[in-house]
Design a protein around this motif. Structure first.
Motif, PDB file in Angstrom:
ATOM      1  N   ARG A   1       0.756  -1.280   0.051  1.00 37.19           N
ATOM      2  CA  ARG A   1      -0.072  -0.101  -0.031  1.00 37.19           C
ATOM      3  C   ARG A   1       0.850   1.282   0.079  1.00 37.19           C
ATOM      4  O   ARG A   1       0.353   2.405   0.244  1.00 37.19           O
ATOM      5  CB  ARG A   1      -0.914  -0.072   1.131  1.00 37.19           C
ATOM      6  CG  ARG A   1      -1.846  -1.257   1.213  1.00 37.19           C
ATOM      7  CD  ARG A   1      -2.294  -1.285   2.575  1.00 37.19           C
ATOM      8  NE  ARG A   1      -1.549  -1.838   3.599  1.00 37.19           N
ATOM      9  CZ  ARG A   1      -1.578  -2.145   4.884  1.00 37.19           C
ATOM     10  NH1 ARG A   1      -2.695  -1.915   5.321  1.00 37.19           N
ATOM     11  NH2 ARG A   1      -0.583  -2.208   5.667  1.00 37.19           N
ATOM     12  N   GLY A   2       2.035   1.211  -0.045  1.00 37.99           N
ATOM     13  CA  GLY A   2       3.251   2.285  -0.234  1.00 37.99           C
ATOM     14  C   GLY A   2       3.301   2.950  -1.263  1.00 37.99           C
ATOM     15  O   GLY A   2       2.842   2.454  -2.371  1.00 37.99           O
ATOM     16  N   ILE A   3       4.398   3.885  -1.465  1.00 36.03           N
ATOM     17  CA  ILE A   3       4.623   4.207  -2.571  1.00 36.03           C
ATOM     18  C   ILE A   3       6.407   4.382  -2.540  1.00 36.03           C
ATOM     19  O   ILE A   3       7.198   4.354  -1.636  1.00 36.03           O
ATOM     20  CB  ILE A   3       4.208   5.898  -2.646  1.00 36.03           C
ATOM     21  CG1 ILE A   3       4.519   6.388  -4.024  1.00 36.03           C
ATOM     22  CG2 ILE A   3       4.941   6.628  -1.511  1.00 36.03           C
ATOM     23  CD1 ILE A   3       4.041   7.578  -4.216  1.00 36.03           C
ATOM     24  N   VAL A   4       7.092   4.141  -3.910  1.00 36.53           N
ATOM     25  CA  VAL A   4       8.276   4.350  -3.947  1.00 36.53           C
ATOM     26  C   VAL A   4       8.747   5.338  -4.947  1.00 36.53           C
ATOM     27  O   VAL A   4       7.998   5.253  -6.274  1.00 36.53           O
ATOM     28  CB  VAL A   4       9.003   3.227  -4.545  1.00 36.53           C
ATOM     29  CG1 VAL A   4      10.557   3.179  -4.757  1.00 36.53           C
ATOM     30  CG2 VAL A   4       8.660   1.805  -3.473  1.00 36.53           C
ATOM     31  N   VAL A   5       9.226   6.454  -4.797  1.00 32.63           N
ATOM     32  CA  VAL A   5       9.706   7.505  -5.557  1.00 32.63           C
ATOM     33  C   VAL A   5      10.877   7.495  -6.202  1.00 32.63           C
ATOM     34  O   VAL A   5      12.008   7.034  -5.305  1.00 32.63           O
ATOM     35  CB  VAL A   5       9.623   9.024  -4.906  1.00 32.63           C
ATOM     36  CG1 VAL A   5       9.916  10.115  -5.790  1.00 32.63           C
ATOM     37  CG2 VAL A   5       8.217   9.249  -4.258  1.00 32.63           C
ATOM     38  N   GLY A   6      11.161   7.380  -7.610  1.00 34.96           N
ATOM     39  CA  GLY A   6      12.252   7.060  -8.141  1.00 34.96           C
ATOM     40  C   GLY A   6      12.873   8.452  -8.902  1.00 34.96           C
ATOM     41  O   GLY A   6      11.842   8.971  -9.570  1.00 34.96           O
ATOM     42  N   LEU A   7      13.981   8.688  -8.690  1.00 30.63           N
ATOM     43  CA  LEU A   7      14.406  10.136  -9.195  1.00 30.63           C
ATOM     44  C   LEU A   7      15.484   9.821 -10.359  1.00 30.63           C
ATOM     45  O   LEU A   7      16.378   9.136 -10.058  1.00 30.63           O
ATOM     46  CB  LEU A   7      15.179  10.980  -8.191  1.00 30.63           C
ATOM     47  CG  LEU A   7      14.101  11.507  -7.105  1.00 30.63           C
ATOM     48  CD1 LEU A   7      15.149  12.652  -6.129  1.00 30.63           C
ATOM     49  CD2 LEU A   7      12.946  12.102  -7.453  1.00 30.63           C
ATOM     50  N   GLU A   8      15.310  10.483 -11.405  1.00 35.43           N
ATOM     51  CA  GLU A   8      16.542  10.075 -12.605  1.00 35.43           C
ATOM     52  C   GLU A   8      16.540  11.463 -13.429  1.00 35.43           C
ATOM     53  O   GLU A   8      15.687  12.295 -13.493  1.00 35.43           O
ATOM     54  CB  GLU A   8      16.046   8.866 -13.484  1.00 35.43           C
ATOM     55  CG  GLU A   8      17.003   8.636 -14.440  1.00 35.43           C
ATOM     56  CD  GLU A   8      18.535   8.092 -13.797  1.00 35.43           C
ATOM     57  OE1 GLU A   8      19.059   9.309 -13.667  1.00 35.43           O
ATOM     58  OE2 GLU A   8      18.748   6.937 -13.321  1.00 35.43           O
ATOM     59  N   TYR A   9      17.591  11.365 -14.191  1.00 38.44           N
ATOM     60  CA  TYR A   9      17.821  12.720 -14.919  1.00 38.44           C
ATOM     61  C   TYR A   9      17.176  12.472 -16.293  1.00 38.44           C
ATOM     62  O   TYR A   9      16.837  11.202 -16.700  1.00 38.44           O
ATOM     63  CB  TYR A   9      19.429  12.789 -15.309  1.00 38.44           C
ATOM     64  CG  TYR A   9      20.273  13.022 -14.210  1.00 38.44           C
ATOM     65  CD1 TYR A   9      20.328  14.278 -13.880  1.00 38.44           C
ATOM     66  CD2 TYR A   9      20.683  12.083 -13.505  1.00 38.44           C
ATOM     67  CE1 TYR A   9      21.147  14.425 -12.543  1.00 38.44           C
ATOM     68  CE2 TYR A   9      21.496  12.242 -12.346  1.00 38.44           C
ATOM     69  CZ  TYR A   9      21.767  13.618 -11.781  1.00 38.44           C
ATOM     70  OH  TYR A   9      22.322  13.851 -10.683  1.00 38.44           O
ATOM     71  N   PRO A  10      16.677  13.649 -16.814  1.00 36.91           N
ATOM     72  CA  PRO A  10      15.796  13.522 -18.004  1.00 36.91           C
ATOM     73  C   PRO A  10      16.650  12.661 -19.143  1.00 36.91           C
ATOM     74  O   PRO A  10      15.827  11.957 -19.880  1.00 36.91           O
ATOM     75  CB  PRO A  10      15.655  14.832 -18.525  1.00 36.91           C
ATOM     76  CG  PRO A  10      15.579  15.488 -17.282  1.00 36.91           C
ATOM     77  CD  PRO A  10      16.600  14.835 -16.459  1.00 36.91           C
TER      78      PRO A  10
END
Length: 198
Positions: free
Chosen positions: A58-67
């Protein structure tokens, strides 16, 4: 498949989180069962998929990446995340550089994450990435940092050390003296920090 992709210079396979770091991360996370996780540096998605698989359903994983790098996730990682049935908990942010996204997250969502994996391809950002990550972690939250020995380059003498290795070296010194955390540097897979926010 996430490890076999052919990369143009200056990227190399080592830019991706190694399978042994992903396995260690998943084992540690299974003790935490985090609800909100953050992956800084998605690339082909190996680490993101591993983190997502042990984050609460029920959670969330935020992924950050360069365009300019998110296409590796779109080409390779998405299909594996879909097969694993975990796409509903993954949110990719790639409209701007990691340094800007992370700065905004730290400003607007402090103490919001249970778990963070730092695997930024731009080691020149590592010291700032670390500071933002500590702000984003809740008390008792877990932070894993990959490639903390920078292929041994942090041990080069002052006349030979690269600018990126100097930043990683400065981050390591900061972690050792940071009263906000307890930490252990494991000497495998290029050096792996295991850090808990007090």
């Amino acid at each position: 498949e996430t490890q076999a992709v052919q990369l143009p210079p200056p990227l190399v396979w080592k830019e991706s989180a190694t399978p042994e770091v992903v396995q260690l991360t998943m084992n540690l996370m299974s003790l935490y069962r985090p609800n909100r996780s953050l992956v800084i540096g998605v690339f082909t998605g190996l680490a993101l998929i591993g983190v997502s698989s042990v984050t609460d359903p029920r959670g969330i994983v935020v992924g950050l990446e360069y365009p300019d790098l998110v296409h590796y996730w779109e080409k390779i990682g998405i299909k594996h995340a879909q097969r694993a049935g975990i796409m509903n908990r993954i949110q990719i942010r790639s409209v701007e550089g990691i340094e800007r996204s992370l700065q905004k997250l730290a400003a607007y969502e402090p103490n919001a994450f249970d778990f963070i994996l730092l695997d930024d391809v731009k080691k020149s950002n590592y010291l700032d990435d670390y500071e933002h990550s500590v702000r984003l972690l809740r008390n008792g939250g877990l932070l894993i940092i990959t490639d903390a020995l920078f292929n041994g380059a942090v041990l080069d003498g002052p006349d030979h050390i690269s600018p990126d290795a100097k930043v990683v070296q400065a981050m390591n010194s900061r972690i050792k003296s940071d009263p906000r955390v307890t930490s252990s540097l494991l000497p495998f897979a290029g050096g792996t920090w295991v850090i808990v926010r007090k």
